[in-house]
Design an enzyme around this catalytic site. Structure first.
Site, PDB file in Angstrom:
ATOM      1  N   THR A  21     -17.998  -1.262  -3.253  1.00 56.70           N
ATOM      2  CA  THR A  21     -16.858  -1.084  -2.349  1.00 56.70           C
ATOM      3  C   THR A  21     -17.052   0.242  -1.614  1.00 56.70           C
ATOM      4  O   THR A  21     -17.938   1.035  -1.963  1.00 56.70           O
ATOM      5  CB  THR A  21     -15.543  -1.022  -3.146  1.00 56.70           C
ATOM      6  N   ASP A  43       5.148   3.561  -3.542  1.00 55.83           N
ATOM      7  CA  ASP A  43       4.357   4.171  -4.600  1.00 55.83           C
ATOM      8  C   ASP A  43       4.668   3.455  -5.903  1.00 55.83           C
ATOM      9  O   ASP A  43       5.804   3.483  -6.391  1.00 55.83           O
ATOM     10  CB  ASP A  43       4.732   5.659  -4.704  1.00 55.83           C
ATOM     11  N   VAL A  44       3.673   2.800  -6.498  1.00 55.03           N
ATOM     12  CA  VAL A  44       3.912   1.988  -7.695  1.00 55.03           C
ATOM     13  C   VAL A  44       4.302   2.820  -8.910  1.00 55.03           C
ATOM     14  O   VAL A  44       4.789   2.275  -9.898  1.00 55.03           O
ATOM     15  CB  VAL A  44       2.684   1.119  -8.042  1.00 55.03           C
ATOM     16  N   ASP A  48       0.861  -1.173   0.000  1.00 52.27           N
ATOM     17  CA  ASP A  48       0.000   0.000   0.000  1.00 52.27           C
ATOM     18  C   ASP A  48       0.904   1.231   0.000  1.00 52.27           C
ATOM     19  O   ASP A  48       2.069   1.150   0.418  1.00 52.27           O
ATOM     20  CB  ASP A  48      -0.918   0.024   1.223  1.00 52.27           C
ATOM     21  N   TYR A 103      -9.046   7.700 -16.613  1.00 53.13           N
ATOM     22  CA  TYR A 103      -9.261   6.372 -16.039  1.00 53.13           C
ATOM     23  C   TYR A 103      -9.503   5.349 -17.141  1.00 53.13           C
ATOM     24  O   TYR A 103      -8.912   4.261 -17.146  1.00 53.13           O
ATOM     25  CB  TYR A 103     -10.453   6.425 -15.077  1.00 53.13           C
ATOM     26  N   LYS A 121      -7.072   2.189 -18.130  1.00 54.41           N
ATOM     27  CA  LYS A 121      -7.535   0.812 -18.037  1.00 54.41           C
ATOM     28  C   LYS A 121      -7.474   0.104 -19.390  1.00 54.41           C
ATOM     29  O   LYS A 121      -7.148  -1.090 -19.464  1.00 54.41           O
ATOM     30  CB  LYS A 121      -8.964   0.777 -17.476  1.00 54.41           C
ATOM     31  N   ASN A 124      -2.975  -4.239  -8.602  1.00 59.43           N
ATOM     32  CA  ASN A 124      -4.289  -3.741  -8.211  1.00 59.43           C
ATOM     33  C   ASN A 124      -4.294  -2.254  -7.869  1.00 59.43           C
ATOM     34  O   ASN A 124      -5.351  -1.623  -7.865  1.00 59.43           O
ATOM     35  CB  ASN A 124      -4.777  -4.547  -6.996  1.00 59.43           C
TER      36      ASN A 124
END
Length: 266
Positions: A187, A59-60, A36, A152, A156, A86
């Site tokens: 969610t 941080d990805v 995370d 977004y 994706k 994810n």
């Protein structure tokens, strides 16, 4: 125990879909490392899985963070058998002409560049150990045209193509690369969007042939399948988990029944 003895790294898994996937993997026997952005959040989430699991911050979208994260997992467990990309952030639901470049760049950096960076950093380890499985999180937004979700959707869609390219490139190394494209899943994030009036739950359910929204566990179970030996000859696909949302094309409601007769979630 579909994943017994395997080491799984799941990014952005402090909550939501990532945490549901981590729980499903742990149930199936994997040792899970939760990533995370906030290491404390990752540690708290990992603690709910038991003492055999791990946590790492990072941080990805930052190469140095990703290298440190992967090195930490290798140092502790010696290998990475499964990678789930994810990590992600929500978009603004703003008209494209009103979106600042910084917003576009942030979503591309985290969703698409993050998936690319973590995958390319993990891949050499999987190649050396003789194979592995990667599962990316795409979206129905990467399949269909959703207005005001510009960055977004582009990110994706990019993830789905990246999945194809990497699956083809790394197939000779016995590395399978697949993606899941969630539909509307209930969610904390989507619940917040509904409360803000950005998502109309009844309109979504009417547009979905099954007449309901999904649960995080629905995505987690698809991830378990794609990362297990049951999917050993499946690679490069993007699997919709959407209650039929993407398939509906008629100019009418997909669900003709009474919404009161169907529970809100699957």
């Amino acid at each position: 125990m579909e994943l017994e003895g395997r080491i799984a790294l799941i990014t952005g898994a402090g909550s939501g879909l990532g945490l549901a996937t981590a729980r499903a993997f742990a149930r199936e026997g994997a040792k899970v490392v939760i990533n995370d952005l906030r290491e404390e959040t990752a540690r708290e989430a990992a603690a709910t899985l038991g003492p055999d699991h791990g946590a790492v911050g990072g941080d990805v979208s930052k190469e140095a963070d990703v290298e440190a994260m992967v090195r930490s997992v290798i140092d502790r467990f010696g290998r990475i058998d499964i990678l789930v990309n994810n990590a992600g952030v929500p978009d603004s639901f703003a008209p494209t002409i009103d979106q600042p470049l910084a917003h576009w760049q942030r979503l591309i950096d985290i969703h698409l560049t993050g998936t690319y960076l973590v995958s390319k950093t993990v891949a050499p380890h999987m190649i050396r150990q003789g194979g592995g499985a990667m599962a990316n999180v795409s979206s129905i937004a990467g399949v269909m045209g959703l207005p005001v979700r510009t960055a977004y959707s582009a990110a994706k869609a990019g993830i789905s193509m990246l999945t194809r390219v990497l699956g083809c490139e790394w197939g000779p190394h016995n590395i399978r690369v697949n993606a899941v494209a969630p539909g509307y899943i209930l969610t904390p994030l989507t619940d917040g969007l509904m409360k803000e009036g950005k998502l109309d739950v009844n309109a979504i359910r009417k547009r979905t042939p099954m007449g309901k929204m999904g649960r995080p566990e629905d995505i987690a179970e698809a991830m378990v399948f794609l990362c297990s030996d049951r999917a050993r000859f499946i690679t490069t696909i993007t699997m919709p988990v959407d209650g039929g949302y993407c398939a509906w094309g008629a100019p009418s409601d997909a669900f003709p029944g009474n919404l009161d007769d169907v529970v809100t979630i699957a």
